[in-house]
Design an enzyme around this catalytic site. Structure first.
Site, PDB file in Angstrom:
ATOM      1  N   GLY A  30       0.812  -1.217   0.000  1.00 46.18           N
ATOM      2  CA  GLY A  30       0.000   0.000   0.000  1.00 46.18           C
ATOM      3  C   GLY A  30       0.838   1.255   0.000  1.00 46.18           C
ATOM      4  O   GLY A  30       2.013   1.232  -0.369  1.00 46.18           O
ATOM      5  N   LEU A  32       0.460   3.635  -2.053  1.00 49.78           N
ATOM      6  CA  LEU A  32       0.848   3.514  -3.457  1.00 49.78           C
ATOM      7  C   LEU A  32       1.341   4.845  -4.032  1.00 49.78           C
ATOM      8  O   LEU A  32       0.859   5.908  -3.668  1.00 49.78           O
ATOM      9  CB  LEU A  32      -0.343   3.007  -4.281  1.00 49.78           C
ATOM     10  CG  LEU A  32      -0.914   1.653  -3.835  1.00 49.78           C
ATOM     11  CD1 LEU A  32      -2.052   1.237  -4.754  1.00 49.78           C
ATOM     12  CD2 LEU A  32       0.151   0.570  -3.794  1.00 49.78           C
ATOM     13  N   HIS A  33       2.304   4.731  -4.945  1.00 51.34           N
ATOM     14  CA  HIS A  33       2.858   5.906  -5.635  1.00 51.34           C
ATOM     15  C   HIS A  33       3.040   5.546  -7.102  1.00 51.34           C
ATOM     16  O   HIS A  33       2.719   4.414  -7.518  1.00 51.34           O
ATOM     17  CB  HIS A  33       4.169   6.341  -4.973  1.00 51.34           C
ATOM     18  CG  HIS A  33       5.135   5.208  -4.766  1.00 51.34           C
ATOM     19  ND1 HIS A  33       5.749   4.555  -5.812  1.00 51.34           N
ATOM     20  CD2 HIS A  33       5.564   4.579  -3.643  1.00 51.34           C
ATOM     21  CE1 HIS A  33       6.532   3.607  -5.347  1.00 51.34           C
ATOM     22  NE2 HIS A  33       6.431   3.585  -4.026  1.00 51.34           N
ATOM     23  N   HIS A  36       4.433   2.098  -8.061  1.00 50.59           N
ATOM     24  CA  HIS A  36       3.468   0.987  -8.055  1.00 50.59           C
ATOM     25  C   HIS A  36       2.567   1.051  -9.284  1.00 50.59           C
ATOM     26  O   HIS A  36       2.273   0.036  -9.908  1.00 50.59           O
ATOM     27  CB  HIS A  36       2.560   1.063  -6.816  1.00 50.59           C
ATOM     28  CG  HIS A  36       3.260   0.862  -5.511  1.00 50.59           C
ATOM     29  ND1 HIS A  36       3.399   1.866  -4.582  1.00 50.59           N
ATOM     30  CD2 HIS A  36       3.855  -0.228  -4.977  1.00 50.59           C
ATOM     31  CE1 HIS A  36       4.037   1.401  -3.526  1.00 50.59           C
ATOM     32  NE2 HIS A  36       4.332   0.134  -3.733  1.00 50.59           N
ATOM     33  N   LYS A 150      13.635  -1.419  -7.552  1.00 49.68           N
ATOM     34  CA  LYS A 150      14.194  -0.673  -6.412  1.00 49.68           C
ATOM     35  C   LYS A 150      14.598  -1.682  -5.332  1.00 49.68           C
ATOM     36  O   LYS A 150      15.618  -1.548  -4.682  1.00 49.68           O
ATOM     37  CB  LYS A 150      13.210   0.347  -5.835  1.00 49.68           C
ATOM     38  CG  LYS A 150      13.889   1.159  -4.719  1.00 49.68           C
ATOM     39  CD  LYS A 150      13.015   2.209  -4.133  1.00 49.68           C
ATOM     40  CE  LYS A 150      11.984   1.654  -3.212  1.00 49.68           C
ATOM     41  NZ  LYS A 150      12.506   1.132  -1.936  1.00 49.68           N
ATOM     42  N   ASP A 151      13.751  -2.705  -5.171  1.00 52.52           N
ATOM     43  CA  ASP A 151      14.065  -3.801  -4.253  1.00 52.52           C
ATOM     44  C   ASP A 151      14.675  -4.936  -5.072  1.00 52.52           C
ATOM     45  O   ASP A 151      14.101  -6.022  -5.188  1.00 52.52           O
ATOM     46  CB  ASP A 151      12.795  -4.240  -3.527  1.00 52.52           C
ATOM     47  CG  ASP A 151      12.220  -3.122  -2.686  1.00 52.52           C
ATOM     48  OD1 ASP A 151      12.884  -2.710  -1.729  1.00 52.52           O
ATOM     49  OD2 ASP A 151      11.130  -2.621  -3.016  1.00 52.52           O
ATOM     50  N   SER A 186       9.351   5.663  -3.247  1.00 59.37           N
ATOM     51  CA  SER A 186       9.183   4.700  -2.162  1.00 59.37           C
ATOM     52  C   SER A 186       8.058   5.203  -1.267  1.00 59.37           C
ATOM     53  O   SER A 186       7.894   6.417  -1.094  1.00 59.37           O
ATOM     54  CB  SER A 186      10.480   4.635  -1.345  1.00 59.37           C
ATOM     55  OG  SER A 186      10.239   4.044  -0.092  1.00 59.37           O
TER      56      SER A 186
HETATM   57  O1  PAF Z   1       7.999  -4.780  -1.913  1.00 54.58           O
HETATM   58  C1  PAF Z   1       7.027  -4.804  -1.131  1.00 54.58           C
HETATM   59  O2  PAF Z   1       6.199  -3.914  -1.081  1.00 54.58           O
HETATM   60  C2  PAF Z   1       6.876  -6.004  -0.198  1.00 54.58           C
HETATM   61  O3  PAF Z   1       8.096  -6.453   0.234  1.00 54.58           O
HETATM   62  C3  PAF Z   1       6.039  -7.141  -0.826  1.00 54.58           C
HETATM   63  C4  PAF Z   1       6.746  -7.756  -2.015  1.00 54.58           C
HETATM   64  C5  PAF Z   1       4.678  -6.627  -1.230  1.00 54.58           C
HETATM   65  C6  PAF Z   1       5.853  -8.251   0.219  1.00 54.58           C
HETATM   66  O4  PAF Z   1       5.189  -7.780   1.344  1.00 54.58           O
END
Ligand code: PAF
Length: 281
Positions: A30, A32-33, A36, A150-151, A186
């Site tokens: 959530g 959200l930006h 996303h 980013k992750d 983020s």
């Molecule tokens: O990247 C994220 O927002 C979270 O780590 C994810 C993949 C939704 C798991 O909770």
């Protein structure tokens, strides 16, 4: 737009989907930006149905205060998703719906990917991520699931997870979306003061300069240079900077030809932790 809070409701909704139709899933926590939304738009382009899950997963937080302060903005998130498309299916379960009364992670061996960087500084984080992503993929049964670069470490770990657990889904990595200043988007950026948000642009600026330096200097020299830049910065605290092999995420000692490298960084702005990364070649 359909909004489901229960696993059964989501499963029933998909009970009549034909084999030719595809389901895309965008797991989120959530707040959200635009980052996303870029994943959601890609999923909408590539699938007949798109599920966006919104769940702040308690087991991936190693710090109770960080979990408590994590922004939760379900109504705003729904409004943003409606603007993207009315076709989106939102899955926003409670913690008890997902974990019953047992809010615990499973433990995983991701072949060492989980031990470095975020894994080193956030104990148990990737067990929590693995646990929730495995659950969500088993609930939504998507053909394609979308995650942001980013992750990047998380993305590599999720690819490993579906491989180990033989989950039939394509994991699709999507490019980092940045604010105009270059700061990686983020959910945590919402907690930055105007001054810190401005200053946080320094992170990407430094990464871009590090990339140029990596063309002619060693990984060690570049790392020392980055550390020196942050030593001079009064508002940002460097937690780590490292240059790794882009596939196994192990810090490199020296460069070799035909290998892909990536630089990763984690920085504190007050108590707000920001991460970013850049492909170096
Ligand atoms: O990247 C994220 O927002 C979270 O780590 C994810 C993949 C939704 C798991 O909770």
């Amino acid at each position: 737009m359909h909004i489901f809070h229960k696993i059964e409701e989501l499963k029933n909704h998909f009970s009549t989907v034909s084999k030719e139709e595809t389901v895309g899933m965008v797991p989120t926590m959530g707040a959200l930006h635009s980052g996303h939304i870029s994943l959601v738009k890609k999923a909408l382009n590539e699938n007949n149905y798109v599920i966006v899950s919104i769940f702040v997963n308690p087991t991936q937080f190693n710090n109770a205060e960080d979990l408590e302060k994590y922004p939760q903005t379900l109504q705003e998130d729904i409004t943003l998703l409606k603007e993207a498309s009315d076709k989106i299916i939102v899955f926003a379960p409670s913690a008890s719906e997902i974990y019953n009364s047992n809010i615990k992670s499973d433990s995983y061996n991701f072949g060492g990917l989980e031990k470095v960087m975020e894994g080193e500084f956030r104990d148990g984080h990737f067990d929590g991520v693995g646990t929730i992503v495995e659950k969500l993929l088993n609930i939504g049964k998507p053909d394609n699931a979308y995650f942001g670069e980013k992750d990047y470490q998380q993305l590599q770990i999720i690819k490993k997870l579906v491989d180990i657990k033989k989950i039939p889904v394509n994991i699709i990595g999507c490019p980092i979306v940045r604010e105009e200043s270059g700061l990686a988007m983020s959910s945590r950026n919402a907690r930055l003061s105007a001054e810190l948000r401005n200053e946080a642009a320094f992170i990407y600026k430094t990464l871009k300069e590090a990339k140029i330096k990596f063309g002619t200097k060693s990984a060690l020299e570049v790392s020392k240079w980055v550390t020196a830049q942050f030593d001079k910065n009064k508002l940002l605290d460097l937690e780590y900077f490292t240059i790794t092999n882009a596939d196994n995420l192990q810090t490199i000692k020296r460069k070799s030809k035909n290998k892909k490298y990536r630089a990763f960084i984690a920085v504190y702005a007050n108590d707000i932790r920001l991460i970013d990364n850049i492909a170096l070649n």
